[in-house]
Design a protein around this motif. Structure first.
Motif, mmCIF file in Angstrom:
data_model
loop_
_atom_site.group_PDB
_atom_site.id
_atom_site.type_symbol
_atom_site.label_atom_id
_atom_site.label_comp_id
_atom_site.label_asym_id
_atom_site.label_seq_id
_atom_site.Cartn_x
_atom_site.Cartn_y
_atom_site.Cartn_z
ATOM 1 N N MET A 174 0.851 -1.182 0.000
ATOM 2 C CA MET A 174 0.000 0.000 0.000
ATOM 3 C C MET A 174 0.896 1.245 0.000
ATOM 4 N N PRO A 175 0.748 2.128 -0.977
ATOM 5 C CA PRO A 175 1.584 3.333 -1.033
ATOM 6 C C PRO A 175 1.386 4.227 0.192
ATOM 7 N N SER A 176 2.481 4.841 0.631
ATOM 8 C CA SER A 176 2.399 5.729 1.793
ATOM 9 C C SER A 176 3.543 6.738 1.758
ATOM 10 N N PHE A 177 3.409 7.776 2.578
ATOM 11 C CA PHE A 177 4.481 8.743 2.793
ATOM 12 C C PHE A 177 4.333 9.323 4.184
ATOM 13 N N ASP A 178 5.412 9.947 4.663
ATOM 14 C CA ASP A 178 5.405 10.580 5.980
ATOM 15 C C ASP A 178 5.436 12.090 5.819
ATOM 16 N N VAL A 179 4.651 12.765 6.644
ATOM 17 C CA VAL A 179 4.667 14.224 6.702
ATOM 18 C C VAL A 179 5.497 14.594 7.928
ATOM 19 N N VAL A 180 6.606 15.317 7.713
ATOM 20 C CA VAL A 180 7.484 15.697 8.812
ATOM 21 C C VAL A 180 7.780 17.191 8.731
ATOM 22 N N SER A 181 8.355 17.699 9.795
ATOM 23 C CA SER A 181 8.771 19.098 9.840
ATOM 24 C C SER A 181 10.132 19.145 10.525
ATOM 25 N N GLU A 182 11.202 19.082 9.714
ATOM 26 C CA GLU A 182 12.552 19.060 10.262
ATOM 27 C C GLU A 182 13.450 20.010 9.482
ATOM 28 N N ALA A 183 14.219 20.784 10.213
ATOM 29 C CA ALA A 183 15.189 21.681 9.573
ATOM 30 C C ALA A 183 16.451 20.892 9.238
ATOM 31 N N VAL A 205 -2.222 23.867 5.396
ATOM 32 C CA VAL A 205 -1.401 24.031 6.604
ATOM 33 C C VAL A 205 -0.221 24.945 6.271
ATOM 34 N N PRO A 206 -0.482 26.261 6.084
ATOM 35 C CA PRO A 206 0.593 27.164 5.659
ATOM 36 C C PRO A 206 1.515 27.622 6.789
ATOM 37 N N ASP A 207 1.099 27.471 8.040
ATOM 38 C CA ASP A 207 1.879 28.020 9.148
ATOM 39 C C ASP A 207 3.018 27.110 9.603
ATOM 40 N N THR A 208 3.081 25.871 9.094
ATOM 41 C CA THR A 208 4.132 24.939 9.463
ATOM 42 C C THR A 208 4.878 24.494 8.208
ATOM 43 N N PRO A 209 6.212 24.532 8.228
ATOM 44 C CA PRO A 209 6.962 24.055 7.060
ATOM 45 C C PRO A 209 6.923 22.531 7.000
ATOM 46 N N LEU A 210 6.174 21.990 6.050
ATOM 47 C CA LEU A 210 6.007 20.539 5.941
ATOM 48 C C LEU A 210 6.917 19.966 4.873
ATOM 49 N N GLU A 211 7.418 18.780 5.138
ATOM 50 C CA GLU A 211 8.182 18.032 4.157
ATOM 51 C C GLU A 211 7.546 16.651 4.035
ATOM 52 N N PHE A 212 7.650 16.091 2.854
ATOM 53 C CA PHE A 212 7.077 14.781 2.590
ATOM 54 C C PHE A 212 8.218 13.854 2.232
ATOM 55 N N ASN A 213 8.428 12.833 3.048
ATOM 56 C CA ASN A 213 9.511 11.907 2.751
ATOM 57 C C ASN A 213 9.039 10.479 2.980
ATOM 58 N N ASN A 214 9.945 9.537 2.759
ATOM 59 C CA ASN A 214 9.658 8.127 2.960
ATOM 60 C C ASN A 214 8.522 7.660 2.048
ATOM 61 N N PHE A 215 8.482 8.174 0.812
ATOM 62 C CA PHE A 215 7.422 7.817 -0.122
ATOM 63 C C PHE A 215 7.640 6.380 -0.586
ATOM 64 N N ARG A 216 6.622 5.533 -0.400
ATOM 65 C CA ARG A 216 6.738 4.122 -0.775
ATOM 66 C C ARG A 216 5.572 3.727 -1.670
ATOM 67 N N ASP A 217 5.881 2.832 -2.607
ATOM 68 C CA ASP A 217 4.833 2.286 -3.470
ATOM 69 C C ASP A 217 4.392 0.929 -2.986
ATOM 70 N N ASP A 228 6.403 12.170 16.087
ATOM 71 C CA ASP A 228 6.407 13.556 15.610
ATOM 72 C C ASP A 228 6.260 13.621 14.098
ATOM 73 N N ALA A 229 5.643 12.593 13.507
ATOM 74 C CA ALA A 229 5.358 12.564 12.071
ATOM 75 C C ALA A 229 3.939 12.066 11.858
ATOM 76 N N VAL A 230 3.416 12.280 10.661
ATOM 77 C CA VAL A 230 2.086 11.782 10.304
ATOM 78 C C VAL A 230 2.254 10.903 9.070
ATOM 79 N N ARG A 231 1.798 9.663 9.150
ATOM 80 C CA ARG A 231 1.885 8.746 8.012
ATOM 81 C C ARG A 231 0.554 8.787 7.265
#
Length: 161
Positions: free
Chosen positions: A1-10, A149-161, A126-129
């Protein structure tokens, strides 16, 4: 099942480089000659020192410019209050936020559920899958989160198919 993580890391390497550049520029600028202006970093805490509050704002301006040039989002910075440390000298502690706070994580999950998309979101530390059946649904969820969600710098990583 495809998925990704939403994180906020500098990116801490880029933060360190920006702080080094900031200190280098401060030592060469004429308006800081003979002053004790500098920025120090201890893990996720930055401490800006200056001889006056005006100089402190100048130091922070230089620092935010250097961070922006190195593509570090300034929304990661959480400025504390200005403290006097003797005479006219002042300092300010600036925290670098890493991870998504509980309220923001709940907001992300709520936005995804309210959108009626065919994806599920779950909070994991501290991430959302985000999981979905199709890759297109996940990409639509990414666009929705960037917009909602403009007030938090979001990054999307760990994208899996």
């Amino acid at each position: 099942m495809p998925s990704f993580d939403v994180v906020s890391e500098a990116d801490m390497v880029e933060v360190r480089n920006a702080i080094d550049q900031t200190n280098k520029e401060i030592t060469t600028r004429f308006d800081f000659k003979g002053s004790d202006a500098r920025v120090e970093q201890k893990e996720n805490d930055l401490t800006a020192y200056a001889d006056s509050e005006f100089q402190l704002t100048q130091v922070k301006d230089v620092m935010t410019n250097k961070l922006a040039k190195r593509k570090v989002d300034v929304r990661f910075l959480d400025e504390g209050k200005v403290e006097k440390i003797g005479g006219d000298k002042v300092k300010q502690v600036i925290k670098i936020k890493n991870g998504i706070e509980g309220d923001t994580a709940k907001k992300i999950v709520r936005v995804i559920k309210d959108s009626k998309m065919k994806v599920q979101a779950s909070i994991q530390g501290d991430a959302v899958r985000v999981q979905g059946a199709k890759r297109d649904d996940l990409q639509a969820a990414m666009q929705l989160l960037r917009k909602e969600v403009p007030d938090t710098p979001l990054e999307f990583n760990n994208f899996r198919d």
